[in-house]
Motif scaffolding. Sequence first.
Motif, mmCIF file in Angstrom:
data_model
loop_
_atom_site.group_PDB
_atom_site.id
_atom_site.type_symbol
_atom_site.label_atom_id
_atom_site.label_comp_id
_atom_site.label_asym_id
_atom_site.label_seq_id
_atom_site.Cartn_x
_atom_site.Cartn_y
_atom_site.Cartn_z
ATOM 1 N N HIS A 115 0.843 -1.186 0.000
ATOM 2 C CA HIS A 115 0.000 0.000 0.000
ATOM 3 C C HIS A 115 0.884 1.243 0.000
ATOM 4 C CE1 HIS A 115 0.735 -1.224 4.216
ATOM 5 N NE2 HIS A 115 0.968 0.061 4.389
ATOM 6 N N PHE A 123 -1.678 7.727 -6.209
ATOM 7 C CA PHE A 123 -3.070 7.661 -5.761
ATOM 8 C C PHE A 123 -3.824 8.933 -6.134
ATOM 9 C CE2 PHE A 123 -6.514 7.908 -2.559
ATOM 10 C CZ PHE A 123 -7.173 6.717 -2.887
ATOM 11 N N TYR A 138 -4.728 1.086 -8.098
ATOM 12 C CA TYR A 138 -5.223 0.790 -6.751
ATOM 13 C C TYR A 138 -6.473 -0.074 -6.878
ATOM 14 C CZ TYR A 138 -1.828 4.167 -5.119
ATOM 15 O OH TYR A 138 -0.648 4.808 -4.858
ATOM 16 N N TYR A 172 -12.386 2.298 -2.345
ATOM 17 C CA TYR A 172 -11.029 1.764 -2.509
ATOM 18 C C TYR A 172 -10.671 0.924 -1.284
ATOM 19 C CZ TYR A 172 -9.281 5.624 0.488
ATOM 20 O OH TYR A 172 -9.048 6.508 1.526
ATOM 21 N N HIS A 174 -8.388 -0.605 1.683
ATOM 22 C CA HIS A 174 -7.291 -0.237 2.592
ATOM 23 C C HIS A 174 -7.263 -1.286 3.705
ATOM 24 C CE1 HIS A 174 -9.938 1.311 5.850
ATOM 25 N NE2 HIS A 174 -10.739 1.592 4.843
ATOM 26 N N ASP A 182 -4.571 0.359 -0.826
ATOM 27 C CA ASP A 182 -3.827 -0.799 -1.314
ATOM 28 C C ASP A 182 -3.557 -0.708 -2.809
ATOM 29 O OD1 ASP A 182 -3.864 -3.716 0.500
ATOM 30 O OD2 ASP A 182 -4.636 -1.858 1.343
ATOM 31 N N LEU A 183 -2.333 -1.027 -3.187
ATOM 32 C CA LEU A 183 -1.985 -1.112 -4.598
ATOM 33 C C LEU A 183 -2.608 -2.354 -5.223
ATOM 34 C CD1 LEU A 183 1.727 -0.010 -4.267
ATOM 35 C CD2 LEU A 183 0.028 1.118 -5.733
#
Length: 548
Positions: A115, A123, A138, A172, A174, A182-183
């Motif tokens: 992340h 982001f 993401y 998204y 996390h 998070d990627l």
Amino acid sequence: MNKVEEAIAQRAANPDWWRGAVIYQVYPRSYQDSTGDGVGDIAGITARLDHIASLGVDALWISPFFKSPMKDFGYDVSDYRDVDPMFGSLADFDALIDRAHDLGLKVLIDLVLSHTSDQHPWFKESRKDHTNPKADWYVWADAKPTGAPPNNWLSIFGGSAWQWDGGRMQYYLHNFLTSQPDLNFHCPAVQDELLRVAEFWLERGVDGFRLDTINFYVHDAELRDNPALDPALRNDQTAPAVNPYNWQEHLYDKSRPENLAFLKRLRAVMKPYGAAAVGEVGDAQLGLEILGQYTAGDDMMNMCYAFELLAKDMPTAGYVADTMHRVERVAADGWACWAFSNHDVPRHISRWNLSEEAARAYVVLMMCLRGSACLYQGEELGLPEADVAFEDLQDPYGIEFWPEFKGRDGCRTPMVWDAGVHGGFSHGNEARPWLPVSADHLPKAVAEQEGDPEAMLAHYRRAIALRRAHAVLAKGAQEIEAQGDLLVIRRSGQGGEVLALFNLGDGRVSHAVEAGWAPLPEAAGLGAAAPTGGKVDLGSWGFALLGR
């Protein structure tokens, strides 16, 4: 040949340097403040490298120092290729690498790849719309028709793992703070860029990486719900017991099989540099199994950071033996890295309520176990957990779950170098340290223990020297069994044999010793017992170290 090339050549000459290594963890904010602003920094670490080298360790692991808004104290990265000004500059880091290598120390840096910060330019671009070049960098997902999050995944830091974004009109993911998106590892461009990040630091001379939350990289592309976990299987190894994160079986939000392909790509980048990686596996149910998968063969990670000895309860002889037997079953071709303390759990002196005798026995035990070993700054001084008042808390984790869970600040207070103002962390009357120095720590400061052969600091140095003196303890085979409170460890190979006996209890135990075993040369200095009349008698927390 420049210094980086020299370091690569040295690693190539000893490609297994990491196997059985003793690694010292430095938490940069709390090690040494060189500027008087109350926060530790890179130059401060460099100034204290002589202390680290004096312990006899092989390497240091430095927790994140990258550019960051510091919502999670560096584990929320906004620029992977720069040092946060709070900690100094890239030139400061280069100087640290040079000095560490001059002292014979390897340097591992803490890469946080799962992340980023929500302030990272990636982001900021990704959240603009659905069509920008980083739109899929993401993990974005539509709401359910009711407006609810896409699934039931939870954040380790509490609440849903999904955060609504009004710009994209999507959620998204996390796994940690809402400010740590998070990627998306299903995006090839993300993987490619992260591999370039690793190469950037390898080119600067780092010897390897500690990989934060390594099993969180890849998520289930179908976003399936996690099933409920049998309450009997819940534990607080990954998250505190007050957090319902522990109520799920985390099948889909982490530890996905697709992660293996990325780890192989990362190892391929590292191999030409002779670098090593230790991955942090955050999984309370399958940690050792994942360790086995991630470290099997020579194309995966070198080792993984195991949580079993970071547990809340003091490890008994039976628990240690069972843990090692489980490693033999599920990770026979892998390699573990053990620790008792780190920046995320209460210091083990307090967590297990150890007497000084018990604390001394456990560090010798650590040096006798198969695997690599991580020591956390201040552990060599016998520091207990600091008591941090609520008004002084910095950790968002502790603030969220106070008072049932006090967070991680108690193990992150500044290192104590002397008994003076601020414990020598900041000199003179400069700015107050970012966390208060514990008054209970001052009598245990480095300067107070230095030169005392009976001090905990001297004991740690002798324990580490024991491991370095006997290659069998670093790399040899292991047989282990528990007989009540008695732990019996046999190490063999590398040109030697060692029999280590530990009484991990308050009573007395004895063990028959066959002819031919004799105390190791280092045993007496560590306070180890010697055999008499064909047996070893051990009082509470006693141990014996024999060789042949």
